[in-house]
Design a protein around this motif. Structure first.
Motif, PDB file in Angstrom:
ATOM      1  N   LYS A  56      33.200  21.325   0.983  1.00 33.01           N
ATOM      2  CA  LYS A  56      32.829  22.718   1.210  1.00 33.01           C
ATOM      3  C   LYS A  56      32.798  23.088   2.690  1.00 33.01           C
ATOM      4  CE  LYS A  56      29.034  25.895   0.383  1.00 33.01           C
ATOM      5  NZ  LYS A  56      27.606  25.912   0.464  1.00 33.01           N
ATOM      6  N   ASP A  57      32.161  22.214   3.513  1.00 33.15           N
ATOM      7  CA  ASP A  57      31.887  22.578   4.902  1.00 33.15           C
ATOM      8  C   ASP A  57      32.636  21.764   5.944  1.00 33.15           C
ATOM      9  OD1 ASP A  57      29.975  24.473   3.982  1.00 33.15           O
ATOM     10  OD2 ASP A  57      28.503  22.861   3.775  1.00 33.15           O
ATOM     11  N   GLY A  58      33.238  20.636   5.552  1.00 37.73           N
ATOM     12  CA  GLY A  58      34.003  19.833   6.494  1.00 37.73           C
ATOM     13  C   GLY A  58      33.199  18.696   7.111  1.00 37.73           C
ATOM     14  N   LEU A  59      33.909  17.805   7.779  1.00 40.34           N
ATOM     15  CA  LEU A  59      33.329  16.600   8.368  1.00 40.34           C
ATOM     16  C   LEU A  59      32.302  16.912   9.451  1.00 40.34           C
ATOM     17  CD1 LEU A  59      33.276  13.535   8.507  1.00 40.34           C
ATOM     18  CD2 LEU A  59      35.191  13.634  10.100  1.00 40.34           C
ATOM     19  N   ASP A  60      32.564  17.902  10.289  1.00 38.28           N
ATOM     20  CA  ASP A  60      31.628  18.231  11.368  1.00 38.28           C
ATOM     21  C   ASP A  60      30.261  18.623  10.821  1.00 38.28           C
ATOM     22  OD1 ASP A  60      33.455  17.649  13.351  1.00 38.28           O
ATOM     23  OD2 ASP A  60      34.144  19.726  13.557  1.00 38.28           O
ATOM     24  N   ALA A  61      30.223  19.358   9.732  1.00 35.07           N
ATOM     25  CA  ALA A  61      28.952  19.770   9.131  1.00 35.07           C
ATOM     26  C   ALA A  61      28.193  18.557   8.597  1.00 35.07           C
ATOM     27  CB  ALA A  61      29.191  20.776   8.009  1.00 35.07           C
ATOM     28  N   VAL A  62      28.905  17.615   7.973  1.00 33.57           N
ATOM     29  CA  VAL A  62      28.264  16.397   7.467  1.00 33.57           C
ATOM     30  C   VAL A  62      27.709  15.577   8.623  1.00 33.57           C
ATOM     31  CG1 VAL A  62      28.636  14.233   6.225  1.00 33.57           C
ATOM     32  CG2 VAL A  62      29.677  16.342   5.373  1.00 33.57           C
ATOM     33  N   MET A  63      28.471  15.423   9.683  1.00 30.26           N
ATOM     34  CA  MET A  63      28.017  14.657  10.849  1.00 30.26           C
ATOM     35  C   MET A  63      26.799  15.311  11.499  1.00 30.26           C
ATOM     36  SD  MET A  63      29.929  12.029  10.930  1.00 30.26           S
ATOM     37  CE  MET A  63      29.613  11.362  12.537  1.00 30.26           C
ATOM     38  N   ASP A  64      26.814  16.642  11.613  1.00 32.60           N
ATOM     39  CA  ASP A  64      25.666  17.355  12.198  1.00 32.60           C
ATOM     40  C   ASP A  64      24.413  17.154  11.350  1.00 32.60           C
ATOM     41  OD1 ASP A  64      27.199  18.306  14.304  1.00 32.60           O
ATOM     42  OD2 ASP A  64      27.533  20.284  13.405  1.00 32.60           O
ATOM     43  N   MET A  65      24.555  17.243  10.038  1.00 30.81           N
ATOM     44  CA  MET A  65      23.422  17.057   9.141  1.00 30.81           C
ATOM     45  C   MET A  65      22.870  15.634   9.262  1.00 30.81           C
ATOM     46  SD  MET A  65      22.245  15.816   5.930  1.00 30.81           S
ATOM     47  CE  MET A  65      23.760  15.281   5.230  1.00 30.81           C
ATOM     48  N   MET A  66      23.750  14.649   9.346  1.00 32.40           N
ATOM     49  CA  MET A  66      23.311  13.261   9.496  1.00 32.40           C
ATOM     50  C   MET A  66      22.564  13.063  10.816  1.00 32.40           C
ATOM     51  SD  MET A  66      26.488  11.016   8.149  1.00 32.40           S
ATOM     52  CE  MET A  66      26.536  10.428   6.472  1.00 32.40           C
ATOM     53  N   LYS A  67      23.073  13.632  11.900  1.00 32.89           N
ATOM     54  CA  LYS A  67      22.416  13.507  13.207  1.00 32.89           C
ATOM     55  C   LYS A  67      21.030  14.147  13.183  1.00 32.89           C
ATOM     56  CE  LYS A  67      26.713  13.336  15.827  1.00 32.89           C
ATOM     57  NZ  LYS A  67      27.657  14.106  16.637  1.00 32.89           N
ATOM     58  N   GLN A  68      20.908  15.312  12.552  1.00 32.88           N
ATOM     59  CA  GLN A  68      19.606  15.986  12.457  1.00 32.88           C
ATOM     60  C   GLN A  68      18.618  15.135  11.663  1.00 32.88           C
ATOM     61  OE1 GLN A  68      20.253  19.874  10.792  1.00 32.88           O
ATOM     62  NE2 GLN A  68      21.572  20.514  12.470  1.00 32.88           N
ATOM     63  N   THR A  69      19.087  14.548  10.576  1.00 29.74           N
ATOM     64  CA  THR A  69      18.217  13.723   9.735  1.00 29.74           C
ATOM     65  C   THR A  69      17.762  12.478  10.475  1.00 29.74           C
ATOM     66  OG1 THR A  69      19.350  14.518   7.749  1.00 29.74           O
ATOM     67  CG2 THR A  69      18.062  12.507   7.529  1.00 29.74           C
ATOM     68  N   ILE A  70      18.662  11.834  11.193  1.00 31.47           N
ATOM     69  CA  ILE A  70      18.334  10.622  11.940  1.00 31.47           C
ATOM     70  C   ILE A  70      17.282  10.914  13.006  1.00 31.47           C
ATOM     71  CG2 ILE A  70      19.266   8.965  13.620  1.00 31.47           C
ATOM     72  CD1 ILE A  70      21.880   9.052  11.968  1.00 31.47           C
ATOM     73  N   ASN A  71      17.355  12.071  13.624  1.00 29.59           N
ATOM     74  CA  ASN A  71      16.448  12.407  14.726  1.00 29.59           C
ATOM     75  C   ASN A  71      15.083  12.918  14.273  1.00 29.59           C
ATOM     76  OD1 ASN A  71      18.229  11.643  16.787  1.00 29.59           O
ATOM     77  ND2 ASN A  71      19.312  13.584  16.643  1.00 29.59           N
ATOM     78  N   LYS A  72      14.908  13.182  12.983  1.00 25.45           N
ATOM     79  CA  LYS A  72      13.614  13.669  12.488  1.00 25.45           C
ATOM     80  C   LYS A  72      12.625  12.515  12.406  1.00 25.45           C
ATOM     81  CE  LYS A  72      15.029  17.441   9.463  1.00 25.45           C
ATOM     82  NZ  LYS A  72      15.110  17.864   8.064  1.00 25.45           N
ATOM     83  N   PRO A  73      11.378  12.754  12.827  1.00 24.54           N
ATOM     84  CA  PRO A  73      10.366  11.709  12.655  1.00 24.54           C
ATOM     85  C   PRO A  73      10.002  11.565  11.179  1.00 24.54           C
ATOM     86  CG  PRO A  73       9.389  13.706  13.564  1.00 24.54           C
ATOM     87  CD  PRO A  73      10.874  13.928  13.495  1.00 24.54           C
ATOM     88  N   ILE A  74       9.561  10.393  10.808  1.00 22.55           N
ATOM     89  CA  ILE A  74       9.149  10.141   9.423  1.00 22.55           C
ATOM     90  C   ILE A  74       7.709  10.619   9.280  1.00 22.55           C
ATOM     91  CG2 ILE A  74       8.685   8.372   7.703  1.00 22.55           C
ATOM     92  CD1 ILE A  74      10.923   6.727   9.022  1.00 22.55           C
ATOM     93  N   ASN A  75       7.477  11.477   8.286  1.00 24.73           N
ATOM     94  CA  ASN A  75       6.149  12.013   8.028  1.00 24.73           C
ATOM     95  C   ASN A  75       5.636  11.420   6.722  1.00 24.73           C
ATOM     96  OD1 ASN A  75       3.928  13.547   7.249  1.00 24.73           O
ATOM     97  ND2 ASN A  75       4.740  15.434   8.147  1.00 24.73           N
ATOM     98  N   LEU A  76       4.758  10.436   6.819  1.00 26.61           N
ATOM     99  CA  LEU A  76       4.264   9.750   5.630  1.00 26.61           C
ATOM    100  C   LEU A  76       3.414  10.659   4.758  1.00 26.61           C
ATOM    101  CD1 LEU A  76       3.430   6.239   7.084  1.00 26.61           C
ATOM    102  CD2 LEU A  76       5.437   6.935   5.790  1.00 26.61           C
ATOM    103  N   GLU A  77       2.679  11.586   5.332  1.00 25.13           N
ATOM    104  CA  GLU A  77       1.842  12.487   4.535  1.00 25.13           C
ATOM    105  C   GLU A  77       2.719  13.383   3.668  1.00 25.13           C
ATOM    106  OE1 GLU A  77      -1.427  12.350   4.089  1.00 25.13           O
ATOM    107  OE2 GLU A  77      -1.274  10.574   5.349  1.00 25.13           O
ATOM    108  N   ALA A  78       3.812  13.886   4.203  1.00 28.08           N
ATOM    109  CA  ALA A  78       4.725  14.720   3.416  1.00 28.08           C
ATOM    110  C   ALA A  78       5.378  13.899   2.318  1.00 28.08           C
ATOM    111  CB  ALA A  78       5.787  15.344   4.313  1.00 28.08           C
ATOM    112  N   ALA A  79       5.705  12.647   2.596  1.00 28.14           N
ATOM    113  CA  ALA A  79       6.333  11.773   1.605  1.00 28.14           C
ATOM    114  C   ALA A  79       5.381  11.491   0.439  1.00 28.14           C
ATOM    115  CB  ALA A  79       6.781  10.470   2.244  1.00 28.14           C
ATOM    116  N   LYS A  80       4.101  11.395   0.711  1.00 29.34           N
ATOM    117  CA  LYS A  80       3.115  11.131  -0.349  1.00 29.34           C
ATOM    118  C   LYS A  80       3.012  12.293  -1.328  1.00 29.34           C
ATOM    119  CE  LYS A  80       0.126   8.087   2.320  1.00 29.34           C
ATOM    120  NZ  LYS A  80      -1.192   7.955   2.947  1.00 29.34           N
TER     121      LYS A  80
END
Length: 93
Positions: free
Chosen positions: A67-91
């Motif tokens: 739908k969006d191309g390789l650049d969109a997938v790569m951008d989404m992956m980079k954003q996800t990698i850079n997000k801190p892990i929030n254990l309270e939200a995961a619970k």
């Protein structure tokens, strides 16, 4: 499963059961691969109740890629990698 030596294997599955009072058990399987250079084991997939996280993510990426191309997938992956892990939200999930 009983504990056993894994001297010659390069991939293994480690099974676990999550038990919480008043809730059904959750069956998990972690798939690990041994790095030939460092001899470290690293997880590459988690299967919860027969549903593979790896397969699920691959399906999401394939759809986004078409739908969006390789650049969109790569951008989404980079954003996800850079997000801190929030254990309270995961619970809460």
């Amino acid at each position: 499963q009983p504990v056993r030596e894994v001297t010659d294997e390069t991939t293994v599955t480690v099974r676990a059961i999550v038990k919480e009072s008043g809730k059904p058990d959750i069956n998990l399987a972690f798939k690990l691969r041994k790095n030939k250079k460092t001899n470290e084991w690293k997880a590459y997939d988690m299967v919860a109740e027969g549903i593979s996280l790896l397969s699920t993510k691959q399906g999401e990426f394939e759809s986004m890629l078409r739908k969006d191309g390789l650049d969109a997938v790569m951008d989404m992956m980079k954003q996800t990698i850079n997000k801190p892990i929030n254990l309270e939200a995961a619970k809460k999930v």
